[in-house]
Design an enzyme around this catalytic site. Structure first.
Site, PDB file in Angstrom:
ATOM      1  N   GLU A 314       0.927  -1.088   0.032  1.00 16.39           N
ATOM      2  CA  GLU A 314      -0.096   0.110  -0.044  1.00 16.39           C
ATOM      3  C   GLU A 314       0.889   1.353  -0.064  1.00 16.39           C
ATOM      4  O   GLU A 314       0.612   2.272   0.598  1.00 16.39           O
ATOM      5  CB  GLU A 314      -1.000   0.016   1.261  1.00 16.39           C
ATOM      6  CG  GLU A 314      -1.568  -1.214   1.282  1.00 16.39           C
ATOM      7  CD  GLU A 314      -2.717  -1.124   2.325  1.00 16.39           C
ATOM      8  OE1 GLU A 314      -3.914  -1.588   2.132  1.00 16.39           O
ATOM      9  OE2 GLU A 314      -2.888  -0.906   3.647  1.00 16.39           O
ATOM     10  N   CYS A 407     -11.684  -0.956   6.853  1.00 18.34           N
ATOM     11  CA  CYS A 407     -11.120   0.398   7.447  1.00 18.34           C
ATOM     12  C   CYS A 407     -11.744   1.472   6.468  1.00 18.34           C
ATOM     13  O   CYS A 407     -12.075   2.611   7.166  1.00 18.34           O
ATOM     14  CB  CYS A 407      -9.714   0.474   7.118  1.00 18.34           C
ATOM     15  SG  CYS A 407      -9.105   0.067   5.635  1.00 18.34           S
TER      16      CYS A 407
END
Lengths: 654, 654
Positions: A314, A407
Site C-alpha cells: 500500500e 477500514c
C-alpha cells in the site's frame, strides 16, 4: 504571521487552541443545507451510518468487545489486530451525525441510542488500567505492545480518542472521553524517551494516535497529550522499526524530501505533524509538512487526487510512477490526504491545499462509496481493462458490501458526517470559502460574528450566489477560492449584475475587502466548459493520452455508455469539440461530457504482441483510422455503479 | 502424430519415456564448448555453484537440516516454510554440473564431496516414514499437511525429487533417489481421491511436486508416481483452496482460458500438465497447455520474456497489463516459463516455443544473475526511474548477494547447469537445433547416431557454422530454427558458399533433408541489424515508445552511458538510423546499439503535474525540441552491474 484569532471555536474536527499558530480556523457553526454534498450526506445519514451496527455485528467487531468484557463466549472473530477501529470510526461518524442532526433540529433518538449502546460496549471492554484492544485482550495477539510493527494498538487508541473527542464535541457528554483519557494516560505512562523512566521508547508503526492526542489535548487542555504526540512524531526515522519506509521510519520527518512508504501511514503522520506545527509554531516542522505536501502533489498524485501507487505494501511509488489499472489509491488514503491538506490550509492559509481537497473530495474520495451508500471500493483505479478478471477480495474493482479489512467504509462515513467543517474558515478578519456548497458558514471580524450563506448547483453549474446574512458594520474581507482548474470567472453584484470592484486575486484567493450590509449578495460565476488535460511527460503511464474534466470533476469512460462495448479499441479525437449533456436519468443525475472518438479494428498480432517499427508505427498516431463514434464520459465518482465493465480515465489519442 | 522414438535418452532433465507422445526428444549427450553461454556457464561453475554451501550455511538452511536430524541445537532459522528447497535446488544444480564436468573429463572432486556432504544432511533429516520438512519437523509449523495453502511441504518434496533425479542421472548413484522415493511413497500413501482410502483429498497450493513426480516416474518406471502427478494436476480448480487464483484453484486447467494467479505456481503447474500430456497422450490436456501458453505470450509477457506483472501476490496481471517499473518478472518465473515452453517444444515440435525460450534466456532470465555470478535480481523490471528510492529487501533494483527468500539464485544455477539439454532435439529422423551455441549435439536417424557441432559467436554475430561430425549414410533432416525476430537469413555450403538447395521453411523451421557426409559443413547467417520495435496498442504502458533489439537481445538505456545523466528528459528519434558499436571494454564485452535522441528541458509544472491540453500538447509529439544527443543502449541482461541508476527498455519518441 499576523493573526487575530477568532473568539469562538468550531464544533467539528480540529478545534485549534487559542494560541495556535494557524492562519485560519474552521468556520464556527457551518452547515450544508442543499445541493450535491447535501444529497451525498443524506445517503450517508440515511443508509451509510445506520447500517453500521448491523455490519459491525455481522463482522464480529461488537462480539470482540463483548468477549473481552466477559459478556460473550467464544474467541476473537476476524483477521486483523485493528478491527476495533471500525467501531471507533463508526462512533466518530455517528457522533458528527448527531451534531449535524441537532444543529438542523432533527430528531435523532434511534441513532443516539445506538451510539450509547456501542459506546457502552467499548467502555465495558476497557481494562482496569486503561488499556483496550480486543485482539490482544482476547489472546489473539501475544503480549501488549510486543509487536508495535504490526500490532496497531496505538493506532486503535488513536481512533478511539478521535471518536471520544467527536462524541464530546457533538453531545457534550463525557463517558467516552473518559475512556479515551484513561487509555491515553496508560499510553503516556508506558511510552517515553530513554531516561524518562517509562518502559518503552518506540512508536506504533501505524500513525494515528499522534493526531488524536493533539485533538485530545485541544479538548481537555492537558499538555501531556500534546507532549506525547510530539514525542511519537519525533521518534519516527531513528530505526525503532529498522528504518523501514513502510513503518515511516526511514528518516526523521524534518529531513525527508518526499512522501514514501504506506500512504495512509505517511499521511496520518503528516496530519499530526501539521497539527503540532499549528499548536507549537515550530517553523521547521511546518516547512517539512509543506515540502512533503508539494512533493506528493507534484509527483505522486493521480488526476483524481488519489494517492498510493502500489498494491504491494500500500505504498507510494517513485516520482511520476502513477499507473492506471494498478493505481491503489485507497479510499482511506484519500481521507488521509484531505485531513493533512486541511490542516495545511489552516496552518498556512494557502488556497492550493483546498484545491487538492476539492479534487480529492469530488473524485478519488467520493468514488469510494456507491451512489446508494450500500457498497464500497477499497482501491480506486483509473482503468479497468476489457479483460479484467474479478478475483474477488477487498481489492476488487467490483463494489463490495463490506470488506474483510473494513477500514474504508467508516472512514468515508466520518468524513462525510463532518464535511461541513472542511468548507469554510475565518481568520478573525473575515470569511474564506474554500469549497462551494449550499449552506451557512459563520466567521468573525472585529470580534463580531459574520454569517454568509451560499446557494449553488455546483459542481453541475458554476454559479454561486453568496449572501451576507449577518455582518459587523465595519469592513471585512470575503475570500473566495478560485479553483486551480478555473481559468475564467466573474464576480458580480446580484442586484444589477455590475462587477464587484476593488477585488484582488491573491494566490488563488479572490479577496473582496469592503463594508457589507445584511442581505447583500454577490454572484461568483466559474466557467465550467469541459476540457482535455494532459500530464507531465514524466508520467509515463499516460503518454499519448488525454483526460476529460469539467469543473472539479474528473470524467471517465465506462463501457456501458459507449456504442459497441469495450474500450480496448477506442481512441479520442482531441480536435472534436467537447459537448455537455445533462442526463437526469443517469447515475442519480449527472452532467456528461460528449467527445468525438474512433473505434479501431484490433490488431491480430499472432502470438507475439511486439513487432518491428515501421515508418508509420514508430510514432503514436500509428493506427489506421477507425470508425468515428461518440464517446460519453461520466463523472469518475459515479463509476462502477452499474455492475462490472471496463473503464478508463486517460484516453489514447492514437 | 507420427513418431519414430530414438533409442537412447538424454542424460538431462525431461527424460521422456519410450512411449511418450512427444514430437521431439532432448538431444542425447549435448555439450556447450565455447562462446556466450559457455562463458556464462563457466561463471556458474566457478562462482555461482561453489558459493552455494557457504551461503546455505550462513542463511541457516543446513543448520535446519542438522537441527531436525538431532545434530544441532537451537531452533529453525529463517522466515519461510520452503527454505529446504534452496538446498535441493543447489543439489540439483551441482548434480548437473557434475555431469557436465564428467562429460568434459574435468576433475570434480571438491564439488562431488560437497554434494555428498549435503545429500547426507538431507538423508539424515528424513523421518522414519519418509516425511521431510525442517519447518514442520522443527515445530515452526504446526501439524504436517495442516496448511497446504502456505505450508509448501509438497513443493519442497518436488524440489527434493528433482534434485534426486538429477543426482541419479548425473552420477548413477541411488542414495538421494532413495530418499526421494521414500518421501514420494509417504505422499502417495497420504493423498488421493475421496474413496481411495487415503486420508487427504487435496493438493499443495504451490505446484512443483507434480512435474517432479513425472520425472521420478521416468527415472524409476514406477507408474504410481505418474498417477499421483495426474491426480494432483486434476485436483486443481475444484475449490480445495477456495477457488483462489493465487493457489491455481479458480478453474480446472482444462477449462482455463488464460494464465492467472501467482506466475511461478501457474507455470510449474503447466510444466507438469505438459509432462503429463507427453506421457499420456491426452489431447485435451495438450490443447489446454497450448491455449494457455498462447494466452500468456500474446497478452501477458514482457518484451524481455519476463512474466508476472504484479508485485502484490506475484501474480499475472490482466491481458496487456505490462507495466515497466513495476514489472515483477521474477527470475524464477523466467525459469518456469522456459521449463514449460521446453516441454511444449518437445510435445509439439513447434518452433515458437523455442523462440520464447531464446528471448527469455537472453533477457528476462539472464538478467537475474550478475556478470560476476555473485549477486542477483529477484525482480526484473523494464524501467528504473531517476527518482528511484532503494528501500532494500528482496525486490530491490540493486543486485543482492542473497535473498531472505532465496528461491531465485539456485534456480538460475540449476538451469545454467543443465542448459545444454535445452538447445537441441532429435525426432529419430534427424536433428533440430533450437538455440545457437557452440557445442556438440547428438541425435538419431534410422536407429543410428548423428552428431552435429555448431560454431558461432552468437548472439554478437549471426553466423553459425554447422558441421556434421557423424552421420548414417541414409538421408536425414537437419532442422534449424529461424528466430521469430529474424527476417533475413541465408544458408550456404561452407565449402564454396553456394546456397544449400532443397531447403524448406516450415513454420519457423528451416528443414534441410538430404544425405550427409561426415565433415560436411553448412553456414547459417542470420541478419543481425539492430531494430526498433513497437507494442500492440493495447499495451498501454508503452504507448508512444519504441524499444531497441538486436538479434535475440533486448537493449536498454542505463543512465551511466548517456551524456548528461538521468533518463527522465530523454527521448529517442526513430528517424535516426541505429548503429552498432563493439565495446569489448564494457560489461564483460558487449555489442552496443547507438541511437539518436534528444535531451529535453523538463517542464516546471509547479505543484500540479496535469494541465489543460493545448493544440500542441494533445498529441504525443508535444515537447519542444530538445538538445540532440547520442543514446547508447546495452543488452538488458547486463544492466545493474555498475551500481544503482536509472534504466529504460521502452523509450519515448516524443
Amino acid at each position: 504571521m499576523s493573526r487575530t484569532p477568532p473568539t469562538r471555536s468550531s464544533t467539528g474536527p480540529i478545534r485549534l487552541g487559542p494560541q495556535a499558530h494557524a492562519a485560519l480556523r474552521p468556520s464556527v457553526a457551518a452547515a450544508v443545507t442543499s445541493g450535491f454534498w447535501h444529497d451525498r450526506r443524506r445517503v450517508n445519514a440515511q443508509v451509510g451510518i445506520p447500517q453500521g451496527p448491523a455490519l459491525l455485528e455481522a463482522a464480529g467487531n461488537l462480539h470482540n468487545l463483548r468477549l473481552v468484557a466477559g459478556d460473550a463466549e467464544g474467541s476473537f472473530v476476524g483477521d486483523y489486530p485493528f478491527q476495533d477501529t471500525d467501531v471507533y470510526k463508526w462512533l466518530e461518524a455517528a457522533s458528527w451525525q448527531l451534531a449535524q442532526d441537532a444543529a438542523a433540529g432533527r430528531g435523532t433518538s434511534a441513532l443516539a441510542a445506538e451510539v450509547d449502546r456501542i459506546a457502552a460496549l467499548v467502555a465495558a471492554a476497557q481494562q482496569e488500567d486503561g488499556y483496550l484492544n480486543t485482539w490482544f485482550q482476547s489472546g489473539k495477539g501475544e503480549g501488549r505492545y510486543s509487536d508495535l510493527r504490526w500490532g496497531h494498538e496505538l493506532y486503535c487508541a488513536g481512533h478511539l480518542i478521535q471518536a471520544a473527542v467527536a462524541h464530546h464535541r457533538a453531545t457534550g457528554r463525557a463517558e467516552l472521553l473518559e475512556v479515551a483519557r484513561r487509555f491515553a494516560d496508560q499510553i503516556d505512562a508506558t511510552f517515553g524517551p530513554e531516561g524518562s523512566g517509562k518502559p518503552l521508547d518506540t512508536f506504533d508503526a501505524h500513525p494515528e494516535v499522534e493526531t488524536a492526542l493533539v485533538e485530545l489535548h485541544r479538548e481537555t487542555g492537558e499538555p501531556r497529550y500534546l507532549e506525547l504526540a510530539a514525542y511519537f512524531v519525533d521518534r519516527h526515522g531513528h530505526g525503532a522499526h529498522g528504518h523501514e519506509p513502510y513503518c515511516q521510519d526511514r528518516v526523521p520527518l524534518r529531513e525527508a524530501d518526499t512522501v514514501e512508504g504506506h500512504a495512509v501511514r505517511q499521511l496520518y503522520l503528516l496530519a499530526a505533524a501539521a497539527d503540532l506545527a499549528a499548536e507549537t509554531g515550530e517553523p521547521a516542522l511546518a516547512e517539512a509538512c509543506a515540502r512533503l505536501w508539494h512533493a506528493m502533489v507534484a509527483t505522486k498524485t493521480h488526476l483524481t487526487g488519489g494517492v498510493g501507487a502500489h498494491h504491494d505494501k500500500e505504498d507510494f511509488g517513485d516520482p511520476y510512477e502513477l499507473p492506471n489499472e494498478r493505481a491503489y489509491c485507497e479510499t482511506c488514503a484519500a481521507v488521509a490526504s484531505i485531513q493533512f491538506s486541511w490542516r495545511m490550509a489552516l496552518l498556512t492559509g494557502h488556497a492550493r491545499y483546498s484545491d487538492l481537497i476539492e479534487r480529492t473530495l469530488f473524485n478519488g474520495f467520493l468514488a469510494g462509496m456507491s451512489l446508494d451508500g450500500e457498497s464500497w471500493l477499497y482501491v480506486n483505479p483509473l482503468q479497468v481493462r476489457d479483460g479484467y478478471v474479478d478475483a474477488g477480495g477487498d481489492h476488487s474493482s467490483r463494489r463490495t458490501r463490506w470488506f474483510r479489512c473494513a477500514c474504508c467504509p467508516p472512514n468515508v462515513m466520518r468524513l462525510l458526517g463532518s464535511l461541513e467543517h472542511y468548507l469554510a474558515t475565518t481568520d478573525g478578519r473575515g470569511v474564506q470559502l474554500h469549497q462551494y456548497a449550499s449552506g451557512r458558514f459563520e466567521g468573525e471580524a472585529h470580534g463580531l460574528p459574520i454569517i454568509v450563506s451560499a446557494n449553488t448547483d455546483y459542481p453541475w453549474q458554476g454559479r454561486i450566489e453568496i449572501t451576507v446574512e449577518e455582518t459587523p458594520v465595519q469592513p471585512w474581507t470575503l475570500s473566495l477560492r478560485i479553483p486551480q482548474w478555473c481559468t475564467e470567472y466573474t464576480l458580480v453584484h446580484a442586484d444589477g449584475g455590475e462587477p464587484v470592484d476593488g477585488v484582488v486575486l491573491d494566490d488563488g484567493w479572490l479577496r473582496v475587502g469592503r463594508a457589507w450590509a445584511p442581505g447583500q449578495q454577490v454572484v461568483l460565476e466559474l466557467e465550467m466548459r469541459p476540457r482535455l488535460v494532459v500530464a507531465d511527460p514524466r508520467v509515463d503511464a499516460v503518454r499519448g493520452c488525454v483526460a476529460i474534466e469539467r469543473g472539479p470533476l474528473v470524467h471517465c469512460l465506462e463501457q456501458q455508455d459507449q456504442p459497441g462495448g469495450g474500450l480496448d479499441a477506442v481512441t479520442i479525437d482531441p480536435a472534436v469539440p467537447l459537448a455537455v449533456k445533462e442526463r437526469p436519468d443517469l447515475l442519480g443525475g449527472v452532467v456528461t461530457v460528449v467527445a468525438g472518438g474512433q473505434r479501431h479494428t484490433l490488431p491480430d498480432a499472432g502470438w507475439w504482441p511486439y513487432a518491428p517499427a515501421t515508418d508509420t508505427t514508430a510514432t503514436a498516431d500509428s493506427r489506421a483510422p477507425g470508425r468515428a463514434m461518440e464517446l460519453t464520459a461520466v463523472p469518475y465518482y459515479a463509476w462502477a455503479n452499474r455492475g462490472t465493465g471496463s473503464m478508463r480515465v486517460w484516453l489514447p489519442t492514437g
